[in-house]
Scaffold this motif. Sequence first.
Motif, short mmCIF file in Angstrom:
data_model
loop_
_atom_site.label_atom_id
_atom_site.label_comp_id
_atom_site.label_asym_id
_atom_site.label_seq_id
_atom_site.Cartn_x
_atom_site.Cartn_y
_atom_site.Cartn_z
N ILE A 1 0.86 -1.19 0.00
CA ILE A 1 0.00 0.00 0.00
C ILE A 1 0.89 1.23 0.00
CG2 ILE A 1 -0.21 0.01 2.53
CD1 ILE A 1 -3.05 1.13 2.09
N LEU A 2 0.54 2.19 -0.85
CA LEU A 2 1.25 3.46 -0.90
C LEU A 2 0.26 4.56 -0.55
CD1 LEU A 2 2.82 1.53 -2.96
CD2 LEU A 2 3.67 3.64 -3.98
N ILE A 3 0.56 5.30 0.51
CA ILE A 3 -0.26 6.44 0.88
C ILE A 3 0.54 7.67 0.48
CG2 ILE A 3 -1.39 7.66 2.75
CD1 ILE A 3 -1.62 5.03 4.21
N LEU A 4 -0.01 8.47 -0.43
CA LEU A 4 0.76 9.52 -1.06
C LEU A 4 0.23 10.89 -0.68
CD1 LEU A 4 0.56 7.41 -4.18
CD2 LEU A 4 2.77 8.03 -3.23
N HIS B 1 2.45 -11.66 7.29
CA HIS B 1 2.25 -10.68 8.36
C HIS B 1 1.76 -9.33 7.82
CE1 HIS B 1 4.12 -13.41 11.21
NE2 HIS B 1 5.14 -13.56 10.37
N SER B 2 1.10 -8.57 8.69
CA SER B 2 0.57 -7.27 8.29
C SER B 2 1.69 -6.30 7.89
CB SER B 2 -0.26 -6.67 9.42
OG SER B 2 0.55 -6.38 10.56
N ARG B 3 2.86 -6.41 8.53
CA ARG B 3 3.97 -5.49 8.25
C ARG B 3 4.51 -5.63 6.83
NH1 ARG B 3 6.30 -9.30 11.89
NH2 ARG B 3 7.77 -10.72 10.85
N ASN B 4 4.24 -6.77 6.18
CA ASN B 4 4.75 -6.98 4.82
C ASN B 4 4.18 -5.95 3.84
OD1 ASN B 4 5.99 -9.22 5.90
ND2 ASN B 4 4.58 -10.70 4.99
N VAL B 5 3.02 -5.40 4.14
CA VAL B 5 2.36 -4.47 3.23
C VAL B 5 3.08 -3.13 3.16
CG1 VAL B 5 0.17 -3.31 2.71
CG2 VAL B 5 0.16 -5.61 3.66
N VAL B 6 3.83 -2.77 4.18
CA VAL B 6 4.49 -1.46 4.22
C VAL B 6 6.00 -1.57 4.05
CG1 VAL B 6 2.66 -0.36 5.54
CG2 VAL B 6 4.51 -1.51 6.76
N ASP B 7 6.46 -2.61 3.33
CA ASP B 7 7.89 -2.76 3.07
C ASP B 7 8.31 -2.09 1.77
OD1 ASP B 7 6.81 -4.45 1.19
OD2 ASP B 7 7.95 -6.23 1.79
N GLY B 8 7.36 -1.47 1.06
CA GLY B 8 7.69 -0.78 -0.18
C GLY B 8 7.87 -1.69 -1.37
N THR C 1 6.39 -10.58 1.33
CA THR C 1 6.12 -9.18 0.97
C THR C 1 4.63 -8.86 0.88
OG1 THR C 1 6.75 -7.41 -0.57
CG2 THR C 1 6.12 -9.52 -1.54
N CYS C 2 3.77 -9.82 1.21
CA CYS C 2 2.32 -9.60 1.20
C CYS C 2 1.72 -10.01 2.55
CB CYS C 2 1.64 -10.43 0.11
SG CYS C 2 2.19 -10.04 -1.57
N SER C 3 0.56 -9.49 2.83
CA SER C 3 -0.17 -9.91 4.03
C SER C 3 -1.31 -10.82 3.61
CB SER C 3 -0.70 -8.70 4.79
OG SER C 3 -1.81 -8.14 4.10
N HIS C 4 -1.82 -11.59 4.57
CA HIS C 4 -2.95 -12.47 4.30
C HIS C 4 -3.62 -12.80 5.63
CE1 HIS C 4 -5.51 -15.36 2.39
NE2 HIS C 4 -4.75 -15.54 1.33
N THR C 5 -4.92 -12.60 5.68
CA THR C 5 -5.67 -13.03 6.86
C THR C 5 -6.02 -14.50 6.72
OG1 THR C 5 -7.71 -12.28 5.80
CG2 THR C 5 -6.63 -10.74 7.28
#
Length: 266
Positions: free
Chosen positions: A12-15, A205-212, A227-231
Amino acid sequence: MFFFLTWTVAAILILLTPITAQCYTNGTVMRNSGCQYKCHCEGDAACDRDSGACLGKCDPQWFGPACQYASLNFAPSEQLAWLTDNDDGTCNKESRPDQPITVRLDTPQRLSWVRVVVNERDHLRQFQLTYRTESSREFSSCPGGQSAKVNNLTLDISCPTVEVVGELKLSGSGVTALCSLYICGGRNVALGQSTLQSSTYDNWHSRNVVDGNPGVPDSRAFEFEETCSHTVPNSPDGWWTVMLSKAAIVFRIVIYNRREPSRSSE
């Protein structure tokens, strides 16, 4: 600040509008590193460890001192190859001072600021920037109309619009010396931030989403695991959350789904 998503997320990129970053990095962001953005050098080359600058060019669609700002895609109203070649050394040799340049965004959206690069310092501040929405027939002046000199040949022009913009027009004598135009799509402020999700499937893990790192398209599922998250599959009401370390004005959110061969990109 919280953003809620469900199912599988690759990145996810928040710009948002530019602010000072704390550090520079290239590649995967280390956990708890405090980094707020990564450089995007051409050919995935490493940036300078101390300054964050790229030794060569930025990757296409990125610009800035560490190639950390996303550049929105646009098309000129005329065939102006020198304006879209990702090269600050190729410049305008045809336009007259009274001949403006109009460009159309590939995807109409709100604006924050633009950057112009010229080859003659005397023309640096000789620009008028206006915009037109999808529903308007007339061009409007940018709110505030402020500009900031980056160096003798580079100028940032503020244009924070409330409306969704389809076209931009540059006019004034500066057009005759124009070399490049960058329309800022923001920088990623979700990078390395704290995250949570409703449940975690294996190592997704959730943190994988914000590794760029959005992952390489058409990779297999196991290649996305780091590098991805999954519930947990089939769990109802799944959610994912990012908590920003400081307040930010967000104007664009980009989400990458897991891009396997058997799945369509979203």
